[in-house]
Scaffold this active site. Structure first.
Site, PDB file in Angstrom:
ATOM      1  N   ARG A 188      11.147 -13.659 -49.532  1.00 28.28           N
ATOM      2  CA  ARG A 188       9.701 -13.977 -49.552  1.00 28.28           C
ATOM      3  C   ARG A 188       9.199 -14.262 -48.146  1.00 28.28           C
ATOM      4  O   ARG A 188       8.080 -13.889 -47.781  1.00 28.28           O
ATOM      5  CB  ARG A 188       9.442 -15.174 -50.461  1.00 28.28           C
ATOM      6  CG  ARG A 188       9.557 -14.815 -51.925  1.00 28.28           C
ATOM      7  CD  ARG A 188       9.673 -16.035 -52.799  1.00 28.28           C
ATOM      8  NE  ARG A 188       8.470 -16.834 -52.833  1.00 28.28           N
ATOM      9  CZ  ARG A 188       8.421 -18.067 -53.298  1.00 28.28           C
ATOM     10  NH1 ARG A 188       9.512 -18.657 -53.736  1.00 28.28           N
ATOM     11  NH2 ARG A 188       7.291 -18.722 -53.310  1.00 28.28           N
ATOM     12  N   ARG A 192      11.652 -22.972 -60.128  1.00 29.52           N
ATOM     13  CA  ARG A 192      11.113 -21.624 -60.247  1.00 29.52           C
ATOM     14  C   ARG A 192      12.210 -20.612 -59.944  1.00 29.52           C
ATOM     15  O   ARG A 192      12.997 -20.813 -59.028  1.00 29.52           O
ATOM     16  CB  ARG A 192       9.977 -21.450 -59.224  1.00 29.52           C
ATOM     17  CG  ARG A 192       8.622 -21.396 -59.846  1.00 29.52           C
ATOM     18  CD  ARG A 192       7.545 -21.560 -58.828  1.00 29.52           C
ATOM     19  NE  ARG A 192       7.459 -20.476 -57.853  1.00 29.52           N
ATOM     20  CZ  ARG A 192       6.452 -20.346 -56.986  1.00 29.52           C
ATOM     21  NH1 ARG A 192       5.463 -21.224 -56.997  1.00 29.52           N
ATOM     22  NH2 ARG A 192       6.427 -19.365 -56.118  1.00 29.52           N
ATOM     23  N   ARG A 216      -3.279 -11.421 -49.507  1.00 30.24           N
ATOM     24  CA  ARG A 216      -1.939 -11.459 -48.923  1.00 30.24           C
ATOM     25  C   ARG A 216      -1.639 -10.192 -48.140  1.00 30.24           C
ATOM     26  O   ARG A 216      -0.550 -10.052 -47.591  1.00 30.24           O
ATOM     27  CB  ARG A 216      -0.919 -11.558 -50.057  1.00 30.24           C
ATOM     28  CG  ARG A 216      -0.300 -12.929 -50.198  1.00 30.24           C
ATOM     29  CD  ARG A 216       0.671 -12.830 -51.355  1.00 30.24           C
ATOM     30  NE  ARG A 216       1.665 -13.841 -51.285  1.00 30.24           N
ATOM     31  CZ  ARG A 216       1.624 -14.956 -51.996  1.00 30.24           C
ATOM     32  NH1 ARG A 216       0.609 -15.206 -52.768  1.00 30.24           N
ATOM     33  NH2 ARG A 216       2.606 -15.818 -51.898  1.00 30.24           N
ATOM     34  N   ARG A 237      11.856 -27.949 -54.648  1.00 26.94           N
ATOM     35  CA  ARG A 237      10.639 -27.878 -55.475  1.00 26.94           C
ATOM     36  C   ARG A 237      10.971 -27.792 -56.958  1.00 26.94           C
ATOM     37  O   ARG A 237      11.862 -27.070 -57.384  1.00 26.94           O
ATOM     38  CB  ARG A 237       9.806 -26.657 -55.092  1.00 26.94           C
ATOM     39  CG  ARG A 237       8.642 -26.511 -56.069  1.00 26.94           C
ATOM     40  CD  ARG A 237       7.568 -25.630 -55.629  1.00 26.94           C
ATOM     41  NE  ARG A 237       8.004 -24.324 -55.224  1.00 26.94           N
ATOM     42  CZ  ARG A 237       7.175 -23.451 -54.697  1.00 26.94           C
ATOM     43  NH1 ARG A 237       5.914 -23.771 -54.509  1.00 26.94           N
ATOM     44  NH2 ARG A 237       7.607 -22.255 -54.343  1.00 26.94           N
ATOM     45  N   LYS A 249       0.324 -24.800 -49.939  1.00 23.36           N
ATOM     46  CA  LYS A 249      -1.001 -24.303 -50.332  1.00 23.36           C
ATOM     47  C   LYS A 249      -1.410 -24.877 -51.685  1.00 23.36           C
ATOM     48  O   LYS A 249      -2.523 -25.368 -51.842  1.00 23.36           O
ATOM     49  CB  LYS A 249      -1.007 -22.761 -50.404  1.00 23.36           C
ATOM     50  CG  LYS A 249      -0.665 -22.083 -49.087  1.00 23.36           C
ATOM     51  CD  LYS A 249      -0.722 -20.574 -49.179  1.00 23.36           C
ATOM     52  CE  LYS A 249       0.280 -19.948 -50.128  1.00 23.36           C
ATOM     53  NZ  LYS A 249       1.695 -20.131 -49.751  1.00 23.36           N
TER      54      LYS A 249
HETATM   55  P1  AP5 Z   1       3.581 -25.906 -52.621  1.00 23.43           P
HETATM   56  O1  AP5 Z   1       2.286 -26.666 -52.542  1.00 23.43           O
HETATM   57  O2  AP5 Z   1       4.040 -25.486 -53.978  1.00 23.43           O
HETATM   58  O3  AP5 Z   1       3.539 -24.648 -51.635  1.00 23.43           O
HETATM   59  P2  AP5 Z   1       2.850 -23.255 -51.762  1.00 23.43           P
HETATM   60  O4  AP5 Z   1       2.449 -22.856 -50.383  1.00 23.43           O
HETATM   61  O5  AP5 Z   1       1.780 -23.257 -52.825  1.00 23.43           O
HETATM   62  O6  AP5 Z   1       4.115 -22.406 -52.235  1.00 23.43           O
HETATM   63  P3  AP5 Z   1       4.265 -21.207 -53.228  1.00 23.43           P
HETATM   64  O7  AP5 Z   1       5.734 -20.925 -53.299  1.00 23.43           O
HETATM   65  O8  AP5 Z   1       3.567 -21.429 -54.530  1.00 23.43           O
HETATM   66  O9  AP5 Z   1       3.564 -20.104 -52.453  1.00 23.43           O
HETATM   67  P4  AP5 Z   1       3.875 -18.662 -52.490  1.00 23.43           P
HETATM   68  O10 AP5 Z   1       2.769 -18.237 -51.602  1.00 23.43           O
HETATM   69  O11 AP5 Z   1       5.173 -18.107 -52.124  1.00 23.43           O
HETATM   70  O12 AP5 Z   1       3.893 -18.329 -54.035  1.00 23.43           O
HETATM   71  P5  AP5 Z   1       2.768 -17.913 -55.072  1.00 23.43           P
HETATM   72  O13 AP5 Z   1       2.909 -18.767 -56.237  1.00 23.43           O
HETATM   73  O14 AP5 Z   1       1.435 -17.792 -54.409  1.00 23.43           O
HETATM   74  O15 AP5 Z   1       4.702 -26.771 -51.884  1.00 23.43           O
HETATM   75  C1  AP5 Z   1       6.051 -26.348 -51.844  1.00 23.43           C
HETATM   76  C2  AP5 Z   1       6.995 -27.553 -52.060  1.00 23.43           C
HETATM   77  O16 AP5 Z   1       6.897 -28.459 -50.958  1.00 23.43           O
HETATM   78  C3  AP5 Z   1       6.629 -28.387 -53.293  1.00 23.43           C
HETATM   79  O17 AP5 Z   1       7.801 -28.885 -53.854  1.00 23.43           O
HETATM   80  C4  AP5 Z   1       5.772 -29.528 -52.738  1.00 23.43           C
HETATM   81  O18 AP5 Z   1       5.864 -30.669 -53.532  1.00 23.43           O
HETATM   82  C5  AP5 Z   1       6.397 -29.750 -51.369  1.00 23.43           C
HETATM   83  N1  AP5 Z   1       5.400 -30.133 -50.363  1.00 23.43           N
HETATM   84  C6  AP5 Z   1       4.134 -29.673 -50.247  1.00 23.43           C
HETATM   85  N2  AP5 Z   1       3.527 -30.214 -49.162  1.00 23.43           N
HETATM   86  C7  AP5 Z   1       4.465 -31.010 -48.566  1.00 23.43           C
HETATM   87  C8  AP5 Z   1       4.461 -31.827 -47.399  1.00 23.43           C
HETATM   88  N3  AP5 Z   1       3.376 -31.937 -46.589  1.00 23.43           N
HETATM   89  N4  AP5 Z   1       5.598 -32.503 -47.086  1.00 23.43           N
HETATM   90  C9  AP5 Z   1       6.690 -32.398 -47.869  1.00 23.43           C
HETATM   91  N5  AP5 Z   1       6.750 -31.653 -49.006  1.00 23.43           N
HETATM   92  C10 AP5 Z   1       5.654 -30.962 -49.337  1.00 23.43           C
HETATM   93  O19 AP5 Z   1       3.242 -16.424 -55.403  1.00 23.43           O
HETATM   94  C11 AP5 Z   1       4.475 -16.142 -56.043  1.00 23.43           C
HETATM   95  C12 AP5 Z   1       4.713 -14.655 -56.026  1.00 23.43           C
HETATM   96  O20 AP5 Z   1       3.650 -13.968 -56.734  1.00 23.43           O
HETATM   97  C13 AP5 Z   1       4.721 -14.007 -54.631  1.00 23.43           C
HETATM   98  O21 AP5 Z   1       5.992 -14.085 -54.026  1.00 23.43           O
HETATM   99  C14 AP5 Z   1       4.309 -12.571 -54.970  1.00 23.43           C
HETATM  100  O22 AP5 Z   1       5.387 -11.831 -55.458  1.00 23.43           O
HETATM  101  C15 AP5 Z   1       3.309 -12.750 -56.101  1.00 23.43           C
HETATM  102  N6  AP5 Z   1       1.916 -12.826 -55.609  1.00 23.43           N
HETATM  103  C16 AP5 Z   1       1.095 -13.916 -55.636  1.00 23.43           C
HETATM  104  N7  AP5 Z   1      -0.098 -13.625 -55.093  1.00 23.43           N
HETATM  105  C17 AP5 Z   1      -0.025 -12.330 -54.685  1.00 23.43           C
HETATM  106  C18 AP5 Z   1      -0.937 -11.456 -54.020  1.00 23.43           C
HETATM  107  N8  AP5 Z   1      -2.147 -11.865 -53.621  1.00 23.43           N
HETATM  108  N9  AP5 Z   1      -0.516 -10.187 -53.764  1.00 23.43           N
HETATM  109  C19 AP5 Z   1       0.689  -9.743 -54.146  1.00 23.43           C
HETATM  110  N10 AP5 Z   1       1.599 -10.524 -54.764  1.00 23.43           N
HETATM  111  C20 AP5 Z   1       1.251 -11.805 -55.031  1.00 23.43           C
END
Ligand code: AP5
Length: 215
Positions: free
Chosen positions: A171, A160, A88, A127, A13
């Site tokens: 997660r 991270r 979410r 990552r 994402k």
């Molecule tokens: P990346 O682009 O970083 O993936 P992502 O989907 O953004 O992953 P996140 O871990 O950031 O998402 P998340 O939803 O768990 O965490 P968030 O930060 O929102 O890609 C991942 C890896 O793969 C990278 O190394 C990238 O380079 C590689 N990659 C990407 N595309 C690729 C491809 N096509 N091929 C190969 N490699 C690829 O949230 C963190 C925490 O915050 C949550 O767990 C929760 O506790 C809290 N939180 C956040 N938002 C909320 C909410 N709305 N409500 C409640 N809690 C929340």
């Protein structure tokens, strides 16, 4: 363009949001990034959020919704935005519907990036993030030119805390239980577009832009 990005943790994402943000000149709003910046700065919100994030759980809706409420009021959101990681939960999605109604605007699309759990686990372990500018890398798919050093600003790249394997599994469980139902929610509203996210970054980028072009 007003867009919500759905997908499991690590589906790509954040990676695709950067591309969409540049292409459509709209801000990329990541609730995860906002929490991480608060944790880094030691704020009260950061302290509360950390307890949940470290366990692979969602931060409570009331804290998360307040952040998004404030952010959507800012001037740069007038012509659109990408919400990455929000909503979410169903209550978050219902809040967003109300907020958009009060702004008298519509959501254009809920873009779901689909990647299997097996691939997610592989991706998360590799990552890395720059500790300075926050740029994202992957040890295999998007390596830095010099090992451990950010190509853009020269700071150290780090893993991270919540990318450790046991937290990733938690997660994923949280995702399937609480966030996956949003796929049906947006499908019923006729807003859902799903893109296969297992291809490499470039091919996924093409598929995403093609899907949005059709919107
Ligand atoms: P990346 O682009 O970083 O993936 P992502 O989907 O953004 O992953 P996140 O871990 O950031 O998402 P998340 O939803 O768990 O965490 P968030 O930060 O929102 O890609 C991942 C890896 O793969 C990278 O190394 C990238 O380079 C590689 N990659 C990407 N595309 C690729 C491809 N096509 N091929 C190969 N490699 C690829 O949230 C963190 C925490 O915050 C949550 O767990 C929760 O506790 C809290 N939180 C956040 N938002 C909320 C909410 N709305 N409500 C409640 N809690 C929340």
């Amino acid at each position: 363009m007003r867009l919500v990005l759905l997908g499991a943790p690590g589906a790509g994402k954040g990676t695709q949001a950067t591309v969409i943000s540049e292409k459509f000149k709209i801000p990329h709003i990541s609730t995860g990034d906002i929490f991480r910046s608060n944790i880094k700065n030691g704020t009260e919100l950061g302290k509360k959020a950390k307890e949940y994030i470290d366990e692979g759980l969602l931060v409570p809706d009331e804290l998360t919704i307040d952040i998004v409420k404030d952010r959507l009021k800012q001037d740069d959101c007038k012509n659109g935005f990408i919400l990455d990681g929000f909503p979410r939960t169903i209550p978050q999605a219902e809040y967003l519907d109300k907020a958009l109604d009060s702004m008298e605007v519509n959501l254009d699309c809920a873009l779901n990036i689909y990647v299997s759990d097996e691939e997610i686990i592989k991706r998360m372990s590799g990552r890395r993030l720059c500790s300075g500018c926050g740029k994202g890398y992957h040890t295999i798919y998007i390596p830095t030119r010099v090992s451990g050093i950010c190509d853009s600003c020269g700071a150290a790249v780090i893993q991270r805390e919540d990318d450790k394997e046991e937290t990733v599994l938690s997660r994923l469980k949280t995702y399937h239980e609480q966030t996956e139902p949003l796929i049906d929610y947006y499908e019923r509203k006729g807003k859902l577009v799903t893109v296969e996210g297992k291809k490499n970054v470039e091919d996924t980028k093409k598929a995403v832009l093609e899907a949005l072009g059709a919107k």
